[in-house]
Design a protein around this motif. Structure first.
Motif: not given
Length: 329
Positions: A127-133, A149-159
């Protein structure tokens, strides 16, 4: 859903000691070693990256060949191995890319690069389909690891930043159980643990991956700051010979790793699919031409941005590349 592929460096620009869950030895007598044999205590994580060279070293008699005896302990992550090195309870260990900030901060030495890994993911419940979710949601993560590390990078990619989520610090096994039980909405975690989660939540969503982000994520073997130099050179030689055997015998390496970890070969083979191995000659060449230093510099710059490091040290202050290249000659 995948993020645009871009280089890791471009992406960068924008616990008390735990008990081991199992232990084994390369010697029938528990690793005590014989006359003239140096005994070492080696930590690892129970995956292909962390265990394959140790399994090969045992099978091929490499410890004995170089006058060593090795006993093994399994740990759930790299940071607690660094703690064990610091307390004198361990001589060598294995860490993923998310723990490289610890040797960079002076708590250990990297004695050999192992692999490049792309096993880390940010996952979410169906049901959650994006980092914004994930905004405002509970996200489990083992702190100081490649999951963070990957969580930080993914959040950064999503602003986004960590402030946009409710980060819940927990060790990797707890992430697995908590996500499977629906107690958290997302997680920064890696394969093969994700395969275990999928047994309970087969329709989980992979929101971001190390492969999508791109770049080089090195795994490494580490030693304590005061490890005996003669023994260290021998250990590096064992790792190099095991590394080349792994490169030449990938299927047999999977079989040996599965035997050491007491899991199915299919599981280890799936885990190995997220790994890029390099021969010792390739690692020597990349050490000498500065490529390994670039990998490590990219990691330390990232850890400065997250606040885990105050400044990015030169790679040669924590990677003993001269020992690695000399051992291969």
């Amino acid at each position: 859903m995948s993020m645009p592929r871009r280089t890791f460096l471009a992406s960068l620009s924008a616990t008390a000691l735990a008990l081991s869950v199992s232990a084994c030895s390369s010697d029938e007598d528990g690793g005590s070693g014989g006359s003239g044999t140096t005994t070492i205590r080696f930590g690892y994580i129970a995956d292909y990256n962390g265990a394959s060279l140790l399994a090969i070293a045992d099978d091929q008699g490499l410890w004995k060949k170089h006058g060593l005896s090795a006993s093994y302990k399994t740990f759930v992550n790299g940071p607690i191995q660094i703690q064990a090195l610091g307390s004198g309870d361990l001589d060598y260990g294995y860490i993923g890319p998310g723990a490289i900030w610890l040797p960079a901060s002076g708590k250990a030495k990297i004695v050999a690069i192992d692999t490049l890994t792309y096993a880390d993911r940010v996952i979410a419940k169906p049901g959650i389909t994006s980092m914004a979710g994930l905004k405002g949601k509970k996200v489990g993560v083992p702190e100081g690891t490649s999951g963070e590390m990957i969580l930080n990078l993914a959040l950064r990619e999503a602003g986004m930043t960590m402030d946009d989520i409710e980060k819940v610090a927990m060790d990797a096994p707890t992430v697995v159980s908590a996500f499977s039980a629906g107690q958290i909405d997302g997680a920064g975690i890696n394969y093969p643990l994700i395969d275990t989660i999928k047994q309970k939540v087969p329709d989980l969503v992979e929101l971001a991956s190390a492969e999508d982000i791109g770049g080089s994520f090195p795994t490494a073997f580490v030693s304590g700051e005061k490890t005996d130099a003669t023994a260290r050179a021998k250990v590096v030689k064992v790792l190099q010979e095991a590394n080349d055997w792994r490169a030449a015998n990938p299927a047999a390496s999977v079989k040996l790793t599965a035997k050491l970890l007491k899991v199915s070969e299919d599981k280890v083979e799936a885990d190995a699919s997220h790994v890029k191995t390099l021969t010792t000659a390739e690692l020597v060449a990349r050490t000498e031409d500065g490529t390994v230093a670039e990998w490590l510099d990219g990691m330390t710059e990232f850890f400065v941005s997250t606040g885990q490091l105050k400044k990015a040290p030169s790679a040669d202050t924590f990677y003993t590349g001269d020992v690695y290249t000399k051992a291969a000659s």
